[in-house]
Enzyme design. Sequence first.
Site, mmCIF file in Angstrom:
data_model
loop_
_atom_site.group_PDB
_atom_site.id
_atom_site.type_symbol
_atom_site.label_atom_id
_atom_site.label_comp_id
_atom_site.label_asym_id
_atom_site.label_seq_id
_atom_site.Cartn_x
_atom_site.Cartn_y
_atom_site.Cartn_z
ATOM 1 C CG HIS A 66 29.146 58.045 35.382
ATOM 2 N ND1 HIS A 66 27.940 58.464 34.864
ATOM 3 C CD2 HIS A 66 29.440 56.858 34.785
ATOM 4 C CE1 HIS A 66 27.523 57.566 33.976
ATOM 5 N NE2 HIS A 66 28.402 56.592 33.913
ATOM 6 C CD GLU A 224 23.038 63.601 33.266
ATOM 7 O OE1 GLU A 224 24.015 64.233 33.726
ATOM 8 O OE2 GLU A 224 23.077 62.399 32.947
HETATM 9 O O1 LIG Z 1 27.522 63.918 29.804
HETATM 10 C C1 LIG Z 1 27.506 62.764 29.409
HETATM 11 O O2 LIG Z 1 27.839 62.432 28.249
HETATM 12 C C2 LIG Z 1 27.090 61.634 30.312
HETATM 13 C C3 LIG Z 1 26.355 62.048 31.551
HETATM 14 C C4 LIG Z 1 25.807 60.778 32.121
HETATM 15 O O3 LIG Z 1 26.513 60.078 32.807
HETATM 16 N N1 LIG Z 1 24.569 60.456 31.759
HETATM 17 C C5 LIG Z 1 23.987 59.203 32.069
HETATM 18 C C6 LIG Z 1 22.594 59.130 31.530
HETATM 19 C C7 LIG Z 1 21.950 57.825 31.887
HETATM 20 C C8 LIG Z 1 20.591 57.612 31.226
HETATM 21 O O4 LIG Z 1 20.551 57.557 29.998
HETATM 22 O O5 LIG Z 1 19.602 57.467 31.976
HETATM 23 C C9 LIG Z 1 24.843 58.109 31.446
HETATM 24 O O6 LIG Z 1 25.338 58.283 30.328
HETATM 25 O O7 LIG Z 1 25.003 57.076 32.081
HETATM 26 ZN ZN LIG Z 2 26.830 60.221 34.904
#
Ligand SMILES: O=C(O)CCC(=O)N[C@@H](CCC(=O)O)C(=O)O
Ligand SMILES: [Zn+2]
Length: 338
Positions: A66, A224
């Site tokens: 991202h 994260e």
């Molecule tokens: O803060 C948020 O809403 C998104 C943060 C983020 O990009 N998290 C990842 C997690 C990926 C996973 O579930 O392994 C995403 O949403 O892609």
């Molecule tokens: Zn992310």
Amino acid sequence: MSVRKTLFDGEPDWLAHTLSRAGQASAPVTAALPDGAEIRRLDTGILELVPASADDRRLIISAGIHGNETAPIEVLNGLLNELVDGRWQIARRTLLILGNPLSMVAGDRFVDHNMNRLFSGAHAKAPYTGSPEAARAAQLEQACREFVGDADRVSHYDLHTAIRPSLREKFALYPFVEGRKVPQDQCNFLLEAEVHTLLLQHKAGTTFSSFSSSHLGAESFTIELGKVRPFGQNDLLRFKGIENALRRVFRDEPAPTPPDADELTVFEVVHEILNTGDDFQFHVPDDIANFTPYQPGTVIWEDGATQYRVGDVPEAIIFPNRNVPVGQRVGLLVREKA
Ligand SMILES: O=C(O)CCC(=O)N[C@@H](CCC(=O)O)C(=O)O
Ligand SMILES: [Zn+2]
């Protein structure tokens, strides 16, 4: 020619080079380091670190899947600058990835589509095909496959920051693979990186870490590390844990023994909230912090046909985001594992 000149084409470092070449190919080049190691630029934002001598373990570190999640990108760039400057020597064969250069330039999560939903082949499906994220996800899958080859000891850390604040600032997600259990050395790595919370995913998905764990047999984690901020506005002191842990792994130094009391708090997914379409109503405020608990009976979402209420024990929300396409994840409800 100097290592920097060879790798970065006149740009001061890897990040500047990646931003300047976003959306364009960069010809493969190799720079030799004084100890006999090599840094190979495979393409824009993709480097392979090849130690003078190494075992069969493979390490994949990615950031910027991202584009607005800049702190981990800055951490990786800083570590690479140290390596180029000869401040330590690489001892683990490593693939370093800056995921989505075009969205890094735009300062946005993505350009056309959320790239972290396009792995495990999703990039080849409508409506994603033809988008910059689909092309990049396909390229990253291929680069990882070639890098891993037939190695069977592979770790992948996909570094992110979250859109919202979090009651647990740093947490990792472990992709679902039937029958798999988190190895103790990986738990220790997370603790060393100051990540004290682990969420076990409940099904395989189309994230980068799910791809590498399901298709490459890697021990993979989405990690994260804090909150989204623009380039230059991160307090990198808050990211020292991951920086120091990665440097130690790159150098293949022995892992520190975690203090006895240091343990991961493990959560499991109770319910995945999906955008079900026009009638979907999400009752979680936009600015709620990750891990905010909801009491039994609270209505979390409804769509006319279905209503989801929290069960008999509190459930905490993670990644609430109503602005996702139909069928995609609006959030996760989790609870601490008994
Ligand atoms: O803060 C948020 O809403 C998104 C943060 C983020 O990009 N998290 C990842 C997690 C990926 C996973 O579930 O392994 C995403 O949403 O892609
Ligand atoms: Zn992310």
